[in-house]
Design a protein around this motif. Sequence first.
Motif, mmCIF file in Angstrom:
data_model
loop_
_atom_site.group_PDB
_atom_site.id
_atom_site.type_symbol
_atom_site.label_atom_id
_atom_site.label_comp_id
_atom_site.label_asym_id
_atom_site.label_seq_id
_atom_site.Cartn_x
_atom_site.Cartn_y
_atom_site.Cartn_z
ATOM 1 N N LYS A 43 1.432 6.669 -10.760
ATOM 2 C CA LYS A 43 1.131 8.059 -10.826
ATOM 3 C C LYS A 43 2.009 8.854 -11.641
ATOM 4 C CE LYS A 43 -1.301 8.076 -6.333
ATOM 5 N NZ LYS A 43 -0.620 7.037 -5.415
ATOM 6 N N GLN A 44 3.237 8.496 -11.584
ATOM 7 C CA GLN A 44 4.019 9.060 -12.415
ATOM 8 C C GLN A 44 4.142 8.905 -13.813
ATOM 9 O OE1 GLN A 44 7.805 7.401 -10.535
ATOM 10 N NE2 GLN A 44 8.170 9.214 -9.423
ATOM 11 N N LEU B 152 15.267 -0.275 -6.154
ATOM 12 C CA LEU B 152 13.895 0.056 -6.100
ATOM 13 C C LEU B 152 13.254 -1.311 -7.206
ATOM 14 C CD1 LEU B 152 11.759 1.940 -6.642
ATOM 15 C CD2 LEU B 152 12.777 3.157 -8.634
ATOM 16 N N LYS C 115 2.220 0.625 -2.264
ATOM 17 C CA LYS C 115 2.713 2.186 -2.082
ATOM 18 C C LYS C 115 3.504 2.156 -3.406
ATOM 19 C CE LYS C 115 1.778 3.213 2.310
ATOM 20 N NZ LYS C 115 2.139 4.044 3.647
ATOM 21 N N VAL C 116 4.531 1.512 -3.437
ATOM 22 C CA VAL C 116 5.714 1.782 -4.386
ATOM 23 C C VAL C 116 5.058 1.811 -5.965
ATOM 24 C CG1 VAL C 116 8.105 1.348 -5.073
ATOM 25 C CG2 VAL C 116 7.580 0.839 -2.768
ATOM 26 N N TYR D 122 9.565 3.673 11.286
ATOM 27 C CA TYR D 122 8.534 4.010 10.034
ATOM 28 C C TYR D 122 9.357 3.964 8.703
ATOM 29 C CZ TYR D 122 4.972 6.196 7.403
ATOM 30 O OH TYR D 122 4.144 6.707 6.316
ATOM 31 N N ASP E 34 12.630 -3.531 -4.455
ATOM 32 C CA ASP E 34 11.395 -3.142 -3.650
ATOM 33 C C ASP E 34 9.872 -3.481 -4.505
ATOM 34 O OD1 ASP E 34 12.997 -1.963 -1.783
ATOM 35 O OD2 ASP E 34 12.586 0.116 -2.330
ATOM 36 N N ASP F 207 0.314 12.075 -1.381
ATOM 37 C CA ASP F 207 0.751 10.725 -0.620
ATOM 38 C C ASP F 207 2.166 11.153 0.029
ATOM 39 O OD1 ASP F 207 -1.136 9.426 -1.794
ATOM 40 O OD2 ASP F 207 0.212 8.521 -3.610
ATOM 41 N N SER G 254 11.088 6.923 -0.069
ATOM 42 C CA SER G 254 12.382 6.249 -0.723
ATOM 43 C C SER G 254 12.224 5.857 -1.933
ATOM 44 C CB SER G 254 12.231 5.024 0.476
ATOM 45 O OG SER G 254 12.969 3.883 0.082
ATOM 46 N N THR G 255 11.041 5.812 -2.501
ATOM 47 C CA THR G 255 11.209 5.562 -4.014
ATOM 48 C C THR G 255 11.513 6.744 -4.964
ATOM 49 O OG1 THR G 255 9.190 3.973 -3.773
ATOM 50 C CG2 THR G 255 9.646 5.001 -5.873
ATOM 51 N N ILE G 256 11.311 7.802 -4.542
ATOM 52 C CA ILE G 256 11.793 9.105 -5.105
ATOM 53 C C ILE G 256 13.260 9.305 -4.795
ATOM 54 C CG2 ILE G 256 11.609 11.672 -5.116
ATOM 55 C CD1 ILE G 256 9.008 10.017 -5.922
ATOM 56 N N LYS H 262 8.023 4.734 2.501
ATOM 57 C CA LYS H 262 7.889 3.976 1.034
ATOM 58 C C LYS H 262 8.165 4.805 -0.120
ATOM 59 C CE LYS H 262 6.574 -0.643 2.535
ATOM 60 N NZ LYS H 262 5.672 -1.912 2.041
ATOM 61 N N VAL H 263 7.034 5.781 -0.146
ATOM 62 C CA VAL H 263 6.910 6.618 -1.315
ATOM 63 C C VAL H 263 8.216 7.591 -1.373
ATOM 64 C CG1 VAL H 263 5.585 8.206 -2.534
ATOM 65 C CG2 VAL H 263 4.581 6.532 -1.057
ATOM 66 N N THR I 298 3.164 4.621 -6.755
ATOM 67 C CA THR I 298 4.092 5.747 -7.073
ATOM 68 C C THR I 298 4.493 5.794 -8.404
ATOM 69 O OG1 THR I 298 4.845 5.893 -4.617
ATOM 70 C CG2 THR I 298 6.236 6.934 -6.324
ATOM 71 N N GLU J 153 2.892 11.015 4.087
ATOM 72 C CA GLU J 153 4.059 9.988 4.612
ATOM 73 C C GLU J 153 4.985 10.942 5.574
ATOM 74 O OE1 GLU J 153 5.749 6.761 2.256
ATOM 75 O OE2 GLU J 153 7.127 7.967 2.027
#
Lengths: 305, 305
Positions: free
Chosen positions: B295-296, B216, B288-289, A285, B219, A219, A291-293, A288-289, B292, A223
Motif C-alpha cells: 500500500k505504501q 523488518l 499483513k506486513v 496480540y 519479518d 488497517d 510494528s511495521t510502521i 503487525k502493521v 503494508t 488493529e
Amino acid sequence: MELNYGIIGTGAIGGFYGGFLAKSGKEVNFLFNSDFQHVKENGLKIDSSTGNFHLKQVNAYNKSEDMPKCDVVFVCLKTTTNHILKEMLPSVMHKNSVIIMIQNGLGIEKKLAKEFPDTSIAGGLAFVASSKIDKGHIAHYDYGSLTLGFYQKANDEVLNQVSIDLNNAGIECNCVEDLNLARWKKLLWNIPFNGVCVVLNAKTKELVSNEESRKLVSDLMYEVVEAANHCGAPLKTDAIDEMIDSTFKMKPYAPSMKLDFDFKRPMEIEAIYSNPVQEAKEAGYDMKVTSTIEKQLYFIQETYK
Amino acid sequence: MELNYGIIGTGAIGGFYGGFLAKSGKEVNFLFNSDFQHVKENGLKIDSSTGNFHLKQVNAYNKSEDMPKCDVVFVCLKTTTNHILKEMLPSVMHKNSVIIMIQNGLGIEKKLAKEFPDTSIAGGLAFVASSKIDKGHIAHYDYGSLTLGFYQKANDEVLNQVSIDLNNAGIECNCVEDLNLARWKKLLWNIPFNGVCVVLNAKTKELVSNEESRKLVSDLMYEVVEAANHCGAPLKTDAIDEMIDSTFKMKPYAPSMKLDFDFKRPMEIEAIYSNPVQEAKEAGYDMKVTSTIEKQLYFIQETYK
C-alpha cells in the motif's frame, strides 16, 4: 478549592492550557526553556480562534527549583524528554500534588509511577490544534478540549476542580474513569496518522485521499481496536469510518510527529508505537502493521539525521 | 537440436542473456525499442565481470512483426508492460515455440496463459546484477545464473537444450520441476528489499545495518515463507539468516524497483507485491506486513510523480 498550577514545558500544549488558566485569574507557574528571557520581558501571547490575548506578566521560570510547590502540575513536555522528570518534579511537588501527564501515547504514567509510587498521577489527552509560532507566542487553530483521568492514587476532588477551572477558563474539559480507554481512543487516530505521515512524507489529507493509503489507515485503526480490547480497553470499530471521513474534511494537517521530523526533533516513537505494540504483545496480540510502521520510523529517525 | 532465440526487451536482462547466446554462435533475434537505430549501426556491447565483448552485428528489430518465428522467446520486459504481449507475441511464435518469462514476481505465467492457453510457457528467474548503462551497452557486475521451469505444456527437450545452450555460452543455467517454488524463493529476497528500499529511500546495506529495518526485513522473509507454504511452495526458513548476512556483505545495492523509482519508471508492485498477497489471501493467509509495504508503494507511485 483554590488550586495553583505548574506548567512543565510551555510550548504548543502547555502554553495553550496554562495561558487560558492564567487569563482566567488562576495562579499559573510556567517553566520555560529557551523562551524564558523573552517571556520575562514581553509576556506570553496566545492567538486563539476564540480571540487573541496577551498576558503581559506571567510567572516565568527557567529552573524547576525556583518554582513554588504546585497543587497541580501539567507535564507538557514531549515524551522523548520524560527522563528528566525524576529529577525535576520533586521541587514543584508537595505531599498532595497531582501530576497530570498531558502527552500522547501509552505507558507514560506507568513509567512515572515507578519513579513516584506514592504520588497522585493522572493523564491528560489534549484534542487541540496549536503550535508555538515564535518565542512566547502560541497559535491556536482549532479544537481545544482536554480529557483527564487518574492512573494512580486518584484524587477526584482535585481533578474535578481542575476540570471546573478549565471550563471556567473557556476550555472544554471532562474527567473519565478509564484513562487506559481514553489513551487507546486517542491512539486510534495517532497511530495511523502520526507515523504514516512521516514514512510517506505526506499530510493527513493526502493519506485519506489516496485509495491505498486510506486502506492502510483503516488497517491500522482496526488493529488498534483489536489491541485495545486485548489490553482491557473496550474500544469499538464504530468510529473508524467517521474518523477517516472527518480527517478527509479537515484542512491538510501535519501531525505532531511529522512536525518533529520536519524540524529534526526526536519523534515520540516509543510512546505512540513501541509501548502499545509491547502492551498488546504482552496481552497476546501481535500488532503487525503498527510494528511495521514502528520499525520504519526508527530507521528514519536514525538514518535521516 | 538447434534452437533459434528471440529476445523481447533488450535491456539489462535480455541484453545480457541474449548477448551471451549470440556470442556463443546461436541465432538470436533482439527486439529493441529506443536503442534500435544505435544497435543497427554500432552493435551491442557487453561489459562483463567475466570479460568484455562487442557484437558488431546483431539481428536487431524494432517491431516484433519483422522478426522471424523463434523456437524460444525470452520475455525480458518489465512486468508493467506485459499488456502488450497479447498483440506482440503471435508474430514471433510458431506452433511449438516456448515462451520463457524472465521476470520478477508471481502470477506472470498465469496471466499469459489466459491469453495463450495452448502455448508452452515457462518462467525464468535471473540471478544477475546487470544494468543498461548506455544505448546498446550492458554492464554485468556480478552473478548471472538463470533458473528455468515450466508453467504449462511442458516441453522438457527444448528447455534442456536452452539450458545446454546457456551453459555453453558461459551462463549457469538449471531447470527445475517446481516453478512456483522457484518464484517464491526469489520473492524471499525481492519482497523485503525491493519495496522497503523504495519506502525508506535506502540501499540494501543500510536496511540490514540498522537493527529495526533488519527486523523488518526478517519479518517480511518469515511472512513470505509462511505464504509460500500456504500456496503449495515448501519454502523453508533456514535460508533467512544467511540471506540477510550475505546481503550485509554485498556492496550497497539498489534493487530494480529502487532504480525504477529513482528514474521515475513504473514499479513492478503488482507482480512482486499484489500477486503474492492475493494468492496467499486466496490460500487463507493474510500477508499483513507485505501488504503494508504494498500500500505504501502504491501511494508513493501515485503521489511522487
